[in-house]
Design an enzyme around this catalytic site. Structure first.
Site, PDB file in Angstrom:
ATOM      1  N   ASP A  95      89.908  -4.545 111.197  1.00  0.00           N
ATOM      2  CA  ASP A  95      88.622  -3.541 111.595  1.00  0.00           C
ATOM      3  C   ASP A  95      88.530  -2.291 110.994  1.00  0.00           C
ATOM      4  OD1 ASP A  95      86.492  -3.563 113.934  1.00  0.00           O
ATOM      5  OD2 ASP A  95      88.000  -1.402 114.296  1.00  0.00           O
ATOM      6  N   HIS A 111      69.314   1.960  99.822  1.00  0.00           N
ATOM      7  CA  HIS A 111      68.423   1.057 100.288  1.00  0.00           C
ATOM      8  C   HIS A 111      67.569   1.856 101.217  1.00  0.00           C
ATOM      9  CE1 HIS A 111      71.145  -2.628  99.464  1.00  0.00           C
ATOM     10  NE2 HIS A 111      70.796  -2.152  98.325  1.00  0.00           N
TER      11      HIS A 111
HETATM   12  P1  OAD Z   1      76.715  -7.659 105.246  1.00  0.00           P
HETATM   13  O1  OAD Z   1      76.277  -8.088 106.861  1.00  0.00           O
HETATM   14  O2  OAD Z   1      76.555  -8.593 104.135  1.00  0.00           O
HETATM   15  O3  OAD Z   1      78.517  -7.419 105.356  1.00  0.00           O
HETATM   16  C1  OAD Z   1      78.911  -6.484 106.226  1.00  0.00           C
HETATM   17  C2  OAD Z   1      80.525  -7.066 106.345  1.00  0.00           C
HETATM   18  O4  OAD Z   1      81.224  -6.032 107.460  1.00  0.00           O
HETATM   19  C3  OAD Z   1      80.791  -8.478 106.932  1.00  0.00           C
HETATM   20  O5  OAD Z   1      81.578  -8.965 105.713  1.00  0.00           O
HETATM   21  C4  OAD Z   1      81.630  -8.338 107.856  1.00  0.00           C
HETATM   22  O6  OAD Z   1      82.806  -8.987 108.086  1.00  0.00           O
HETATM   23  C5  OAD Z   1      81.991  -6.852 107.871  1.00  0.00           C
HETATM   24  N1  OAD Z   1      82.305  -6.074 109.135  1.00  0.00           N
HETATM   25  C6  OAD Z   1      81.363  -6.063 110.174  1.00  0.00           C
HETATM   26  N2  OAD Z   1      81.977  -5.354 111.107  1.00  0.00           N
HETATM   27  C7  OAD Z   1      83.189  -4.768 110.937  1.00  0.00           C
HETATM   28  C8  OAD Z   1      84.235  -4.092 111.398  1.00  0.00           C
HETATM   29  N3  OAD Z   1      84.159  -3.593 112.772  1.00  0.00           N
HETATM   30  N4  OAD Z   1      85.252  -4.025 110.711  1.00  0.00           N
HETATM   31  C9  OAD Z   1      85.424  -4.527 109.489  1.00  0.00           C
HETATM   32  N5  OAD Z   1      84.602  -5.242 108.909  1.00  0.00           N
HETATM   33  C10 OAD Z   1      83.486  -5.222 109.630  1.00  0.00           C
HETATM   34  O7  OAD Z   1      76.182  -6.195 105.044  1.00  0.00           O
HETATM   35  P2  OAD Z   1      76.180  -5.290 103.851  1.00  0.00           P
HETATM   36  O8  OAD Z   1      77.180  -5.706 102.889  1.00  0.00           O
HETATM   37  O9  OAD Z   1      76.008  -3.863 104.189  1.00  0.00           O
HETATM   38  O10 OAD Z   1      69.971  -4.602 102.178  1.00  0.00           O
HETATM   39  O11 OAD Z   1      74.733  -5.848 103.254  1.00  0.00           O
HETATM   40  C11 OAD Z   1      74.220  -5.525 102.005  1.00  0.00           C
HETATM   41  C12 OAD Z   1      72.715  -5.413 102.107  1.00  0.00           C
HETATM   42  O12 OAD Z   1      72.141  -6.707 102.633  1.00  0.00           O
HETATM   43  C13 OAD Z   1      72.205  -4.494 103.252  1.00  0.00           C
HETATM   44  O13 OAD Z   1      71.949  -3.080 102.535  1.00  0.00           O
HETATM   45  C14 OAD Z   1      70.700  -4.888 103.268  1.00  0.00           C
HETATM   46  C15 OAD Z   1      70.938  -6.269 103.347  1.00  0.00           C
HETATM   47  O14 OAD Z   1      69.970  -7.182 102.884  1.00  0.00           O
HETATM   48  C16 OAD Z   1      68.637  -4.648 102.011  1.00  0.00           C
HETATM   49  O15 OAD Z   1      67.829  -5.137 103.109  1.00  0.00           O
HETATM   50  C17 OAD Z   1      67.848  -4.599 100.850  1.00  0.00           C
END
Ligand code: OAD
Ligand code: ZN
Length: 246
Positions: A235, A119
């Site tokens: 975590d 991305h």
């Molecule tokens: P998300 O916000 O959808 O998911 C992040 C995940 O990380 C969540 O399910 C949280 O529960 C988990 N999480 C957060 N902090 C954590 C921690 N300290 N330990 C364990 N788990 C944790 O983010 P992405 O999956 O990265 O794309 O999102 C995918 C894409 O959506 C991004 O690349 C972006 C966004 O729209 C674009 O903008 C094209």
């Protein structure tokens, strides 16, 4: 326990490919997208076609980016990033596939060509017409001087952070390299992603179908927990901290 099983799987694996999402960077002060308080709980995404069509959408997009600058500039690699960098130095991880745009895998010690950024990257900008790269400082100075998001000095098309927006084409070379890595590893570890955004979310299943074992590390359940060989709902920093070496 899950962490002990993860340790065994990492010790036995020859080639590990990590696939990271925003959850690996939350301990670095960068919010994720879909957790409470996440980016998409506060702002609606600006689609690529809106950015192309509308000066006000470009201005809003850049205002949001400038508002995040202190957070991105202050962020340092967390335990998850450092654990992956240690396994990279140990020869277990050839490259990392990431959906993140924060440059923290590079900051942790991966060379730029060992980070597959599906991305893009938000630490610099590009013209959407000719691809000319720009520093964010230049964009900020032009924005402040003109009160509006600038266009390219070479071709007059809009300048955008070097990220992929919804509705924008995926980077072909990165998709190809991520495909090859997913199909060549024996252990694929999805870390800190809700696994809902496609085509990126297709790589865990691709690796699994090609014969790799699949581990998912995420605080919340994901869309793809049911196909994983091991799921750790915990975590990331605590789970991967023990793998941070010297
Ligand atoms: P998300 O916000 O959808 O998911 C992040 C995940 O990380 C969540 O399910 C949280 O529960 C988990 N999480 C957060 N902090 C954590 C921690 N300290 N330990 C364990 N788990 C944790 O983010 P992405 O999956 O990265 O794309 O999102 C995918 C894409 O959506 C991004 O690349 C972006 C966004 O729209 C674009 O903008 C094209
Ligand atoms: Zn241009």
């Amino acid at each position: 326990s899950g962490v002990e099983r993860l340790g065994d799987m990492i010790a036995r694996a020859k080639t590990i490919v990590p696939f990271t999402g925003a959850g690996i960077s939350t301990e670095c002060g960068i919010p994720d997208f879909r957790s409470p308080g996440g980016i998409w709980t506060r702002n609606r995404p600006i689609q690529f076609d809106e950015f192309v069509a509308s000066q006000s959408a470009r201005d809003e997009s850049w205002r949001r980016r400038f508002a995040m600058e202190e957070v991105f500039a202050a962020a340092r690699p967390g335990r998850g990033h450092r654990a992956l960098a240690s396994l990279h130095r140990a020869g277990k991880i050839p490259a990392v596939i990431t959906q993140n745009i924060d440059n923290l895998h590079q900051a942790s010690g991966f060379a730029a060509d060992r980070v597959i950024e599906l991305h893009g990257n938000t630490t610099y900008a590009r013209c959407i017409g000719c691809g000319q790269a720009y520093q964010l400082d230049w964009v900020k100075r032009r924005f402040d001087a003109d009160g509006a998001a600038p266009n390219c000095t070479a071709c007059d098309e809009p300048v955008k952070t070097a990220t992929i927006s919804f509705g924008q084409a995926m980077p072909e070379d990165e998709m190809q390299r991520a495909t090859e890595l997913s199909q060549a590893c024996d252990l694929f570890i999805a870390i800190g992603s809700s696994l809902v955004v496609w085509p990126a979310a297709g790589f865990p299943m691709m690796a699994k179908n090609a014969g790799a074992r699949l581990v998912i590390i995420n605080r919340e359940p994901t869309e793809q927990d049911d196909i994983a060989d091991l799921v750790i709902h915990h975590d990331i920093g605590e789970t991967l901290g023990p793998f941070v070496g010297n």
